[in-house]
Write an enzyme that holds these catalytic residues in place. Structure first.
Site, PDB file in Angstrom:
ATOM      1  N   HIS A 475       0.835  -1.199   0.000  1.00  0.00           N
ATOM      2  CA  HIS A 475       0.000   0.000   0.000  1.00  0.00           C
ATOM      3  C   HIS A 475       0.873   1.253   0.000  1.00  0.00           C
ATOM      4  O   HIS A 475       0.725   2.123   0.850  1.00  0.00           O
ATOM      5  CB  HIS A 475      -0.909   0.027   1.240  1.00  0.00           C
ATOM      6  CG  HIS A 475      -1.876  -1.109   1.325  1.00  0.00           C
ATOM      7  ND1 HIS A 475      -2.381  -1.570   2.529  1.00  0.00           N
ATOM      8  CD2 HIS A 475      -2.430  -1.879   0.356  1.00  0.00           C
ATOM      9  CE1 HIS A 475      -3.219  -2.564   2.294  1.00  0.00           C
ATOM     10  NE2 HIS A 475      -3.260  -2.777   0.987  1.00  0.00           N
ATOM     11  N   PRO A 476       1.800   1.390  -0.952  1.00  0.00           N
ATOM     12  CA  PRO A 476       2.715   2.542  -0.926  1.00  0.00           C
ATOM     13  C   PRO A 476       1.999   3.850  -1.256  1.00  0.00           C
ATOM     14  O   PRO A 476       1.156   3.900  -2.154  1.00  0.00           O
ATOM     15  CB  PRO A 476       3.751   2.183  -2.000  1.00  0.00           C
ATOM     16  CG  PRO A 476       2.995   1.317  -2.967  1.00  0.00           C
ATOM     17  CD  PRO A 476       2.048   0.515  -2.116  1.00  0.00           C
TER      18      PRO A 476
END
Length: 554
Positions: A475-476
């Site tokens: 989930h960057p």
């Protein structure tokens, strides 16, 4: 700029979660000519559309960038594999399909950081606009939108037992993690329609197929943005037929994600000046924050062997069961292929003094010997996994190009497990998972803990195990941070500071990571970006029509 360059009103680079939403909405009226560039192919791979098919595309280089981080100092210098979608729909075409928004306070915090118009009351209408909620519309959910959101598609007794075990530890039941409160345990919802994955491409490009004003160009990898002075006027992109340049009469929207967007800006001369000069790139705008502020959730996991063949491991290890599951899916749209194996979860606080949850416990109906760029290998026996995810890590990393070549992966560093809070939060989650597994609801199933195993008991043991097995949670966000000040990349209308005609719209603009899966917020960002662009068009026309002395016309 070549004289024969194709000209469009808007160019969007990247057909991911946000990019599809931007392009779909901008082309909706038919008034504007929109070009959507995607480096990957069309989403014709059948495994994309079968929810459980994401396991097949987890390491498929045809639809996956398959990034790898730099060695992480706090994780025994291990590198972390980072799957990212390289196909229409981007990562929404290869992810676990969980629909999650985070908490209202996540967005109110953005507003407190100077991001006007991004508080919960201002973003909720765009979540609702995007959504077609299976349960119907209410004050928090929408219906009739392009993005289908549905309940758990297949009954798993083990998932229900995990949920009951969480309740037995004192975690309250929550029927809707996107409802009035996030805390509690319950079943997830998914971006699935008719038991098929409903990616951002399906949601926004499907209805646009007949629009002659929307040109979707796949296998078209943006190489750099073209400028005239400090105005973005075009995009150079690489296709199988060679390099081309497209001109934007109005604006360019960069939607390459938390890795791809800062990479494209840096390749184009927008970023830390010293980094760009060292690579021989002409500096268009010195913005130190481009590529900085990288954040991701962090997790480890515990796996438990059970005494019944009712997990996805049993399907993955049996050709016969795979064939039967496939037949069942094709002819009845039922069975294990209708979901991704992550059906239930819990949101809890690692410290009761916290206002909101900072941990997400994922309950997965499978377990693996390894999950790397070489593939997913399930254990050769029935097992399930409990995974604590730290939602509010304090570590901050970066994305920096290493060469002036767009085909070369940038350097990615997360800096996970950096602070005492990062450590204490994940430790709390690991201990809690072990408590959940020991509850009466799971006693009829659990045989033994196989990962990390009973040998790990002390906090020191847990930390060392986490350094060895912990991973970023895919989930960057944050690498083109929205806000004001020297290090902010875009303003609250997503315009790149100091550059005309250029915006960024994807998870990279988040000033801080939200507490939950990031696909739905990325789509919301795309919706809101398109609305702001169209609003600016209306304002611009009104200003152009006003008399020179500024007085309103009748």
């Amino acid at each position: 700029m070549a004289e024969d360059a194709d000209t469009y009103d808007y160019i969007v680079t990247g057909a991911g979660s946000a990019g599809c939403a931007v392009a779909g909405r901008l082309s909706e009226s038919g008034r504007f000519r929109v070009l959507l560039l995607e480096a990957g192919p069309r989403d014709t791979n059948p495994w994309i559309h079968i929810p459980l098919g994401y396991t097949k595309n987890y390491t498929n280089p045809k639809v996956n960038w398959m990034f790898e981080s730099e060695p992480e100092p706090n994780l025994n210098n291990r590198t972390l594999y980072q799957p990212r979608g390289k196909v229409l729909g981007g990562t929404s075409s290869i992810n676990g399909t969980v629909y999650m928004r985070g908490t209202a306070s996540d967005y109110d915090d953005w507003r407190q950081r100077g991001c006007e118009g991004w508080d919960w009351d201002n973003v909720l209408p765009f979540f609702k606009k995007a959504q077609n909620q299976e349960r119907g519309a209410n004050e928090l959910h929408g219906s009739g939108g392009p993005l289908h959101v549905t309940d758990i598609p297949h009954e798993w007794p083990l998932a229900k037992a995990c949920l009951e075990a969480a309740m037995q530890t004192g975690i309250p039941y929550n029927p809707d993690f996107n409802g009035p409160r996030q805390e509690g345990t319950g079943f997830y919802q998914f971006t699935v329609n008719n038991r098929r994955r409903w990616s951002s491409a399906r949601a926004y490009l499907g209805p646009a197929k007949s629009r002659a004003n929307l040109i979707v160009s796949t296998e078209s990898h943006a190489q750099r943005i073209v400028f005239e002075g400090t105005r973005a006027v075009g995009v150079e992109y690489l296709t199988p037929r060679g390099r081309r340049i497209a001109r934007a009469a109005k604006e360019i929207v960069v939607s390459g994600g938390a890795f791809g967007s800062p990479q494209l800006l840096q390749l184009s001369g927008i970023g830390p000046a010293d980094l760009l000069r060292d690579l021989g790139i002409e500096v268009v705008r010195d913005i130190a924050g481009v590529g900085e502020n990288l954040q991701d959730h962090f997790n480890s996991y515990l796996s438990y062997r059970i005494n019944q063949p009712i997990t996805l491991n049993d399907i993955g290890n049996s050709t016969t069961r795979q064939i039967l599951a496939g037949i069942r899916y094709v002819f009845t749209r039922t069975g294990p292929l209708t979901g991704t194996g992550i059906y239930a979860g819990a949101f809890v606080r690692s410290d009761q003094r916290l206002e909101n949850p900072d941990l997400q416990i994922n309950m997965s109906m499978w377990s693996t010997e390894s999950r790397t760029r070489t593939g997913i290998v399930p254990h050769p026996f029935p097992a399930f996994t409990l995974s604590p995810v730290h939602l509010r890590p304090e570590g901050r990393g970066f994305v920096r190009i290493k060469t002036p070549n767009a085909s070369d992966q940038p350097a990615i560093r997360f800096d996970q497990l950096r602070t005492e809070y990062d450590k204490s939060a994940i430790l709390y989650g690991l201990h809690l998972c072990r408590q959940i597994a020991a509850q009466p609801a799971l006693k009829p199933y659990v045989v033994e803990e196989i990962l990390p195993g009973p040998v790990v008991q002390s906090d020191a043991d847990w930390l060392e195990d986490t350094r060895q097995r912990g991973v970023a949670n895919f989930h960057p966000v944050g690498t083109c941070r929205m806000g004001h000040g020297m290090d902010a990349v875009v303003d609250p209308r997503l315009r790149v500071h100091g550059i005309a005609g250029l915006r960024v719209a994807d998870a990279s603009i988040m000033p801080s990571i939200i507490a939950g899966n990031t696909n739905a917020p990325s789509i919301m960002i795309g919706e809101k970006c398109a609305a702001m662009i169209l609003q600016d068009v209306v304002i611009g026309r009104a200003e152009a029509a006003a008399p020179a002395d500024g007085r309103a016309t009748a």
